[in-house]
Design an enzyme around this catalytic site. Structure first.
Site, PDB file in Angstrom:
ATOM      1  N   ARG A 176       0.826  -1.367   0.017  1.00 29.06           N
ATOM      2  CA  ARG A 176       0.036  -0.133   0.072  1.00 29.06           C
ATOM      3  C   ARG A 176       0.996   1.218   0.117  1.00 29.06           C
ATOM      4  O   ARG A 176       0.562   2.074  -0.567  1.00 29.06           O
ATOM      5  CB  ARG A 176      -0.894   0.052   1.314  1.00 29.06           C
ATOM      6  CG  ARG A 176      -2.268  -0.988   1.007  1.00 29.06           C
ATOM      7  CD  ARG A 176      -2.809  -1.045   2.248  1.00 29.06           C
ATOM      8  NE  ARG A 176      -4.040   0.086   2.278  1.00 29.06           N
ATOM      9  CZ  ARG A 176      -4.748   0.620   3.155  1.00 29.06           C
ATOM     10  NH1 ARG A 176      -4.567  -0.141   4.389  1.00 29.06           N
ATOM     11  NH2 ARG A 176      -5.492   1.567   3.166  1.00 29.06           N
ATOM     12  N   CYS A 234      -1.325   5.822   8.868  1.00 30.77           N
ATOM     13  CA  CYS A 234      -1.494   4.710   8.392  1.00 30.77           C
ATOM     14  C   CYS A 234      -2.643   4.830   7.550  1.00 30.77           C
ATOM     15  O   CYS A 234      -2.615   5.850   6.769  1.00 30.77           O
ATOM     16  CB  CYS A 234      -1.989   3.479   9.431  1.00 30.77           C
ATOM     17  SG  CYS A 234      -3.222   4.115  10.704  1.00 30.77           S
TER      18      CYS A 234
END
Length: 297
Positions: A176, A234
């Protein structure tokens, strides 16, 4: 204060009739049945905490997938969980403290003096041969008074500028970070200048945090040092709290960007970088100039 408590210490303190509130924060991305898992078996006396409804305000593109709730809402929830002034709190889950770290950070930010993560969580408790109980626990309401602003926090503007003078850590999985995939947020990639530091590398195969000296070596290899300001984000501000706890266990203090990439990637004026290197390419994003923003330290 050490953010972690091991099973032996918890068992000893409970046997000594010390006042400890146990919070079960069973939650994982893609698994909506945390409460069902809790009902099947949890630490005796533990109260279930719903991450989506009690540890987050409603999601929005402007604030992200798990915005921080209002302080009054957290205080009301903490009282429902049975927390009173002077209590110690131990939170756990069954995913290496990835979810439990959210309530650890929020209660610390709210000024609670003693909050810990049960190192290894439910798995460590069971591995020690200790009993679990099924069914729901309803706590006697507590009287805790909570505030806010006790932990460092930054907004999108501060996150954009942070790599100029400090170290911005991206706690998501490497794929990611690189922008190879993006399962939930509108754009793939990362905040430009961020360094990849997957939260999963903070724990061993059993979900226990690495020893403090190993965590310290890990973060130093990523560029963390006592003289460098550190911030973490995050996907939605949940697992970044785990990284803040790991950094604290290693002897470092770090700021949290609560909106994280779910907020950042919803703003088309904010650039997104891809690739393996922190600078990376900037395939999307408009005129954002990277203003200084604000940070509460």
């Amino acid at each position: 204060m050490n953010p972690l408590m091991d099973v032996t210490t918890l068992r000893t303190r409970l046997a000594g009739q010390q006042r400890i509130v146990l919070l079960d924060v069973r939650w994982a991305l893609g698994d909506p049945d945390g409460h069902g898992h809790y009902l099947e078996g949890h630490l005796p006396g533990a109260v279930f905490v719903d991450l989506d409804t009690e540890l987050a305000a409603p999601a929005s593109p402007e604030r992200g997938r798990h915005p921080l709730p209002e302080p009054g809402g957290l205080q009301a929830a903490a009282r429902r969980w049975g927390i009173s002034d002077g209590d110690a709190v131990v939170a756990y889950d069954d995913t290496g403290s990835m979810a439990a770290a959210r309530v650890w950070w929020m209660l610390r930010n709210a000024g609670l003096a003693e909050v810990h993560l049960l190192d290894g969580g439910l798995g460590a408790w069971r591995a020690a041969g200790l009993p679990v109980e099924a069914g729901a626990v309803t706590a006697r309401p507590g009287n805790v008074t909570l505030g806010e602003g006790k932990m460092p926090v930054l907004d999108a503007g501060a996150a954009a500028a942070w790599p100029e003078t400090g170290l911005l850590l991206d706690a998501r999985a490497g794929e990611r970070y690189r922008g190879d995939v993006e399962p939930v947020d509108p754009r793939a990639g990362r905040i430009p200048g961020a360094v990849s530091a997957p939260t999963s590398d903070n724990v061993d195969s059993a979900g226990r945090f690495l020893p403090p000296e190993e965590l310290r070596r890990r973060f130093e290899a990523l560029g963390v040092s006592d003289g460098v300001p550190v911030a973490v984000y995050c996907g939605s501000g949940v697992t970044a709290a785990h990284e803040v706890a790991a950094l604290e266990a290693a002897g470092f203090r770090a700021a949290l960007y609560p909106g994280s990439f779910s907020q950042w990637s919803n703003n088309p004026d904010l650039p997104v970088a891809t690739g393996a290197e922190p600078g990376g390419a900037h395939p999307s994003g408009g005129n954002y100039a990277g203003g200084k923003g604000s940070v509460a330290l």
